[in-house]
Design a protein around this motif. Structure first.
Motif, PDB file in Angstrom:
ATOM      1  N   ASP A 127      22.717  35.837  53.411  1.00  0.00           N
ATOM      2  CA  ASP A 127      22.350  35.448  51.999  1.00  0.00           C
ATOM      3  C   ASP A 127      22.905  36.133  50.800  1.00  0.00           C
ATOM      4  O   ASP A 127      22.199  35.781  49.865  1.00  0.00           O
ATOM      5  N   SER A 128      23.954  36.911  51.100  1.00  0.00           N
ATOM      6  CA  SER A 128      24.353  37.416  49.895  1.00  0.00           C
ATOM      7  C   SER A 128      25.163  36.337  48.966  1.00  0.00           C
ATOM      8  O   SER A 128      25.740  35.344  49.379  1.00  0.00           O
ATOM      9  N   GLU A 129      24.951  36.624  47.511  1.00  0.00           N
ATOM     10  CA  GLU A 129      25.317  35.686  46.831  1.00  0.00           C
ATOM     11  C   GLU A 129      26.651  36.372  45.923  1.00  0.00           C
ATOM     12  O   GLU A 129      27.203  35.606  45.297  1.00  0.00           O
ATOM     13  N   SER A 130      27.175  37.347  46.195  1.00  0.00           N
ATOM     14  CA  SER A 130      28.362  37.766  45.682  1.00  0.00           C
ATOM     15  C   SER A 130      28.858  39.023  46.762  1.00  0.00           C
ATOM     16  O   SER A 130      28.342  39.524  47.423  1.00  0.00           O
ATOM     17  N   GLU A 131      30.455  39.169  46.316  1.00  0.00           N
ATOM     18  CA  GLU A 131      30.772  40.285  46.839  1.00  0.00           C
ATOM     19  C   GLU A 131      31.190  41.469  45.926  1.00  0.00           C
ATOM     20  O   GLU A 131      31.494  41.150  44.758  1.00  0.00           O
ATOM     21  N   VAL A 132      31.210  42.787  46.397  1.00  0.00           N
ATOM     22  CA  VAL A 132      31.082  43.946  45.538  1.00  0.00           C
ATOM     23  C   VAL A 132      32.613  43.945  45.103  1.00  0.00           C
ATOM     24  O   VAL A 132      33.650  44.086  45.846  1.00  0.00           O
ATOM     25  N   TRP A 133      32.812  44.293  43.759  1.00  0.00           N
ATOM     26  CA  TRP A 133      34.163  44.565  43.327  1.00  0.00           C
ATOM     27  C   TRP A 133      34.754  45.670  43.772  1.00  0.00           C
ATOM     28  O   TRP A 133      34.224  46.690  44.070  1.00  0.00           O
ATOM     29  N   MET A 134      36.134  45.535  44.077  1.00  0.00           N
ATOM     30  CA  MET A 134      36.928  46.647  44.700  1.00  0.00           C
ATOM     31  C   MET A 134      38.119  46.663  43.896  1.00  0.00           C
ATOM     32  O   MET A 134      38.923  45.620  43.716  1.00  0.00           O
ATOM     33  N   PRO A 135      38.658  47.978  43.690  1.00  0.00           N
ATOM     34  CA  PRO A 135      40.041  48.021  43.198  1.00  0.00           C
ATOM     35  C   PRO A 135      41.273  47.408  43.897  1.00  0.00           C
ATOM     36  O   PRO A 135      40.999  47.402  45.349  1.00  0.00           O
ATOM     37  N   SER A 136      42.356  46.692  43.424  1.00  0.00           N
ATOM     38  CA  SER A 136      43.299  46.468  44.090  1.00  0.00           C
ATOM     39  C   SER A 136      44.014  47.407  45.082  1.00  0.00           C
ATOM     40  O   SER A 136      44.087  48.470  44.716  1.00  0.00           O
ATOM     41  N   PRO A 137      44.602  47.114  46.228  1.00  0.00           N
ATOM     42  CA  PRO A 137      45.163  47.912  47.231  1.00  0.00           C
ATOM     43  C   PRO A 137      46.432  48.577  46.352  1.00  0.00           C
ATOM     44  O   PRO A 137      46.964  47.679  45.577  1.00  0.00           O
ATOM     45  N   ARG A 138      46.693  49.762  46.453  1.00  0.00           N
ATOM     46  CA  ARG A 138      48.190  50.291  45.883  1.00  0.00           C
ATOM     47  C   ARG A 138      49.224  49.753  46.760  1.00  0.00           C
ATOM     48  O   ARG A 138      49.104  49.671  48.062  1.00  0.00           O
ATOM     49  N   SER A 139      50.279  49.707  45.917  1.00  0.00           N
ATOM     50  CA  SER A 139      51.517  49.038  46.637  1.00  0.00           C
ATOM     51  C   SER A 139      52.244  50.209  46.953  1.00  0.00           C
ATOM     52  O   SER A 139      52.292  51.165  46.510  1.00  0.00           O
TER      53      SER A 139
END
Length: 186
Positions: A174-186
Protein backbone atom coordinates in the motif's frame (compact mmCIF):
# COMPACT_ATOMS: atom_id res chain seq x y z
CA UNK A 1 -17.22 23.50 -15.05
CA UNK A 2 -14.57 26.19 -15.62
CA UNK A 3 -14.61 27.11 -11.92
CA UNK A 4 -13.97 23.50 -10.89
CA UNK A 5 -11.08 23.18 -13.37
CA UNK A 6 -9.44 26.30 -11.91
CA UNK A 7 -9.86 24.92 -8.37
CA UNK A 8 -8.18 21.66 -9.40
CA UNK A 9 -5.35 23.55 -11.11
CA UNK A 10 -4.79 25.59 -7.94
CA UNK A 11 -4.78 22.45 -5.82
CA UNK A 12 -2.08 20.83 -7.94
CA UNK A 13 0.17 23.86 -8.32
CA UNK A 14 -0.05 24.67 -4.61
CA UNK A 15 1.87 21.51 -3.65
CA UNK A 16 5.57 21.85 -2.80
CA UNK A 17 8.06 20.29 -5.23
CA UNK A 18 10.41 19.07 -2.51
CA UNK A 19 12.77 20.05 0.30
CA UNK A 20 15.01 22.90 -0.93
CA UNK A 21 17.11 23.38 2.20
CA UNK A 22 17.32 22.64 5.91
CA UNK A 23 18.34 25.36 8.36
CA UNK A 24 20.48 25.00 11.47
CA UNK A 25 21.92 27.46 13.96
CA UNK A 26 25.47 27.16 15.25
CA UNK A 27 27.46 29.12 17.86
CA UNK A 28 30.39 29.83 15.48
CA UNK A 29 29.93 29.78 11.69
CA UNK A 30 33.64 29.47 10.89
CA UNK A 31 34.06 26.48 13.23
CA UNK A 32 30.90 24.91 11.78
CA UNK A 33 32.24 25.52 8.26
CA UNK A 34 35.46 23.70 9.14
CA UNK A 35 33.50 20.79 10.65
CA UNK A 36 31.08 20.52 7.71
CA UNK A 37 33.74 20.80 5.00
CA UNK A 38 36.28 18.48 6.66
CA UNK A 39 33.75 16.01 8.06
CA UNK A 40 31.14 15.89 5.30
CA UNK A 41 32.82 17.38 2.24
CA UNK A 42 30.34 20.28 2.29
CA UNK A 43 30.88 23.08 -0.21
CA UNK A 44 29.96 26.72 0.35
CA UNK A 45 27.36 27.89 -2.17
CA UNK A 46 27.17 31.47 -0.88
CA UNK A 47 27.14 33.73 2.16
CA UNK A 48 23.75 35.32 2.69
CA UNK A 49 25.04 37.51 5.51
CA UNK A 50 28.70 38.30 6.14
CA UNK A 51 30.58 40.10 8.95
CA UNK A 52 30.60 43.17 6.67
CA UNK A 53 26.77 43.28 6.65
CA UNK A 54 24.57 44.79 9.34
CA UNK A 55 23.05 42.01 11.49
CA UNK A 56 19.40 41.25 10.78
CA UNK A 57 17.53 42.23 13.92
CA UNK A 58 14.67 44.24 15.32
CA UNK A 59 10.95 43.73 15.87
CA UNK A 60 10.10 43.10 12.21
CA UNK A 61 12.81 40.44 11.79
CA UNK A 62 11.76 38.88 15.11
CA UNK A 63 8.14 38.74 13.88
CA UNK A 64 8.99 37.42 10.41
CA UNK A 65 11.36 34.68 11.62
CA UNK A 66 9.95 33.86 15.05
CA UNK A 67 13.12 35.00 16.81
CA UNK A 68 13.13 35.86 20.52
CA UNK A 69 13.24 39.54 21.42
CA UNK A 70 16.73 40.97 21.06
CA UNK A 71 18.08 38.18 18.82
CA UNK A 72 20.25 39.13 15.84
CA UNK A 73 21.37 37.11 12.83
CA UNK A 74 25.06 37.86 12.34
CA UNK A 75 26.07 35.29 9.70
CA UNK A 76 24.26 33.09 7.22
CA UNK A 77 25.89 30.57 4.84
CA UNK A 78 24.40 28.06 2.39
CA UNK A 79 26.16 24.72 1.92
CA UNK A 80 25.77 21.86 -0.51
CA UNK A 81 26.54 18.33 0.68
CA UNK A 82 26.48 15.90 -2.24
CA UNK A 83 22.98 15.77 -3.74
CA UNK A 84 19.73 16.82 -2.15
CA UNK A 85 18.62 19.88 -0.23
CA UNK A 86 21.00 22.64 0.82
CA UNK A 87 22.04 23.24 4.41
CA UNK A 88 21.55 26.85 5.52
CA UNK A 89 23.63 27.65 8.59
CA UNK A 90 23.02 30.66 10.84
CA UNK A 91 25.05 32.32 13.57
CA UNK A 92 22.58 34.13 15.82
CA UNK A 93 23.02 35.98 19.10
CA UNK A 94 20.38 36.23 21.79
CA UNK A 95 18.38 33.74 23.83
CA UNK A 96 19.20 30.18 22.71
CA UNK A 97 18.42 26.64 23.83
CA UNK A 98 20.50 23.49 23.38
CA UNK A 99 20.11 21.48 20.16
CA UNK A 100 17.12 19.14 19.96
CA UNK A 101 17.58 15.46 20.53
CA UNK A 102 15.75 12.63 18.81
CA UNK A 103 12.97 12.62 21.43
CA UNK A 104 12.34 16.38 21.19
CA UNK A 105 9.55 17.83 19.07
CA UNK A 106 10.41 19.32 15.70
CA UNK A 107 13.44 18.83 13.49
CA UNK A 108 15.82 16.51 15.32
CA UNK A 109 18.46 15.31 12.83
CA UNK A 110 19.67 15.30 9.25
CA UNK A 111 20.56 12.05 7.52
CA UNK A 112 23.27 11.68 4.90
CA UNK A 113 23.62 8.70 2.59
CA UNK A 114 27.12 7.17 2.52
CA UNK A 115 28.63 4.60 0.17
CA UNK A 116 31.43 3.96 2.72
CA UNK A 117 29.75 4.44 6.09
CA UNK A 118 32.78 3.40 8.18
CA UNK A 119 35.05 5.80 6.27
CA UNK A 120 32.46 8.59 6.50
CA UNK A 121 32.12 7.99 10.24
CA UNK A 122 35.90 8.11 10.77
CA UNK A 123 36.12 11.35 8.78
CA UNK A 124 33.28 13.00 10.70
CA UNK A 125 34.73 11.97 14.08
CA UNK A 126 38.20 13.22 13.03
CA UNK A 127 36.59 16.60 12.22
CA UNK A 128 35.22 16.85 15.79
CA UNK A 129 31.98 14.85 15.80
CA UNK A 130 31.11 12.33 18.52
CA UNK A 131 29.68 8.97 17.45
CA UNK A 132 26.84 7.91 19.74
CA UNK A 133 27.42 4.22 18.93
CA UNK A 134 28.98 1.91 16.41
CA UNK A 135 27.38 1.45 12.98
CA UNK A 136 24.24 -0.65 13.49
CA UNK A 137 21.36 -2.00 11.43
CA UNK A 138 18.64 0.24 10.06
CA UNK A 139 14.97 0.09 10.90
CA UNK A 140 12.19 -1.70 9.04
CA UNK A 141 12.01 -1.03 5.28
CA UNK A 142 15.69 -0.02 5.35
CA UNK A 143 17.10 -3.28 6.72
CA UNK A 144 18.20 -4.84 3.44
CA UNK A 145 21.57 -6.56 3.10
CA UNK A 146 24.62 -4.36 3.82
CA UNK A 147 22.60 -1.59 5.50
CA UNK A 148 23.91 0.48 8.37
CA UNK A 149 23.24 3.61 10.39
CA UNK A 150 24.97 5.65 13.07
CA UNK A 151 24.22 8.97 14.79
CA UNK A 152 27.00 11.51 15.30
CA UNK A 153 26.73 14.60 17.47
CA UNK A 154 28.15 17.76 15.88
CA UNK A 155 30.29 20.04 18.08
CA UNK A 156 27.23 22.28 18.70
CA UNK A 157 25.00 19.30 19.63
CA UNK A 158 23.02 18.75 16.40
CA UNK A 159 22.47 15.12 15.42
CA UNK A 160 23.75 13.88 12.06
CA UNK A 161 22.80 10.39 10.91
CA UNK A 162 25.07 8.55 8.51
CA UNK A 163 23.23 5.84 6.64
CA UNK A 164 23.88 3.27 3.94
CA UNK A 165 21.27 1.10 2.23
CA UNK A 166 23.08 -0.54 -0.73
CA UNK A 167 20.27 -3.11 -1.11
CA UNK A 168 17.67 -0.35 -1.29
CA UNK A 169 14.41 0.04 0.58
CA UNK A 170 11.51 -2.35 0.39
CA UNK A 171 7.95 -1.11 0.38
CA UNK A 172 4.61 -2.50 1.55
CA UNK A 173 1.93 -3.13 -1.07
CA UNK A 174 0.00 0.00 0.00
CA UNK A 175 3.01 2.35 -0.33
CA UNK A 176 2.14 5.59 -2.15
CA UNK A 177 5.70 6.57 -3.08
CA UNK A 178 9.35 5.62 -2.88
CA UNK A 179 11.89 7.48 -0.72
CA UNK A 180 14.30 9.79 -2.59
CA UNK A 181 17.85 8.54 -2.77
CA UNK A 182 20.95 10.24 -4.20
CA UNK A 183 22.16 9.02 -7.58
CA UNK A 184 24.87 6.36 -7.46
CA UNK A 185 28.40 7.73 -7.89
CA UNK A 186 30.04 6.82 -11.14
Amino acid sequence: MTENTNENATEHTALPRGIQHIGVTVPDLEEATRFLTEGLGAQVAYDGLTPDDEPRSGPEVERQLGLPRGAAIHRQRMFVIGEGPGLEVFEISGEQRPASGLADLGLNHISLYCDDIEGSLARLVAAGGRALSEVHGNSRHEDTEGNGSVYVEAPWGMLIELQTIPGGHYYPADSESEVWMPSPRS
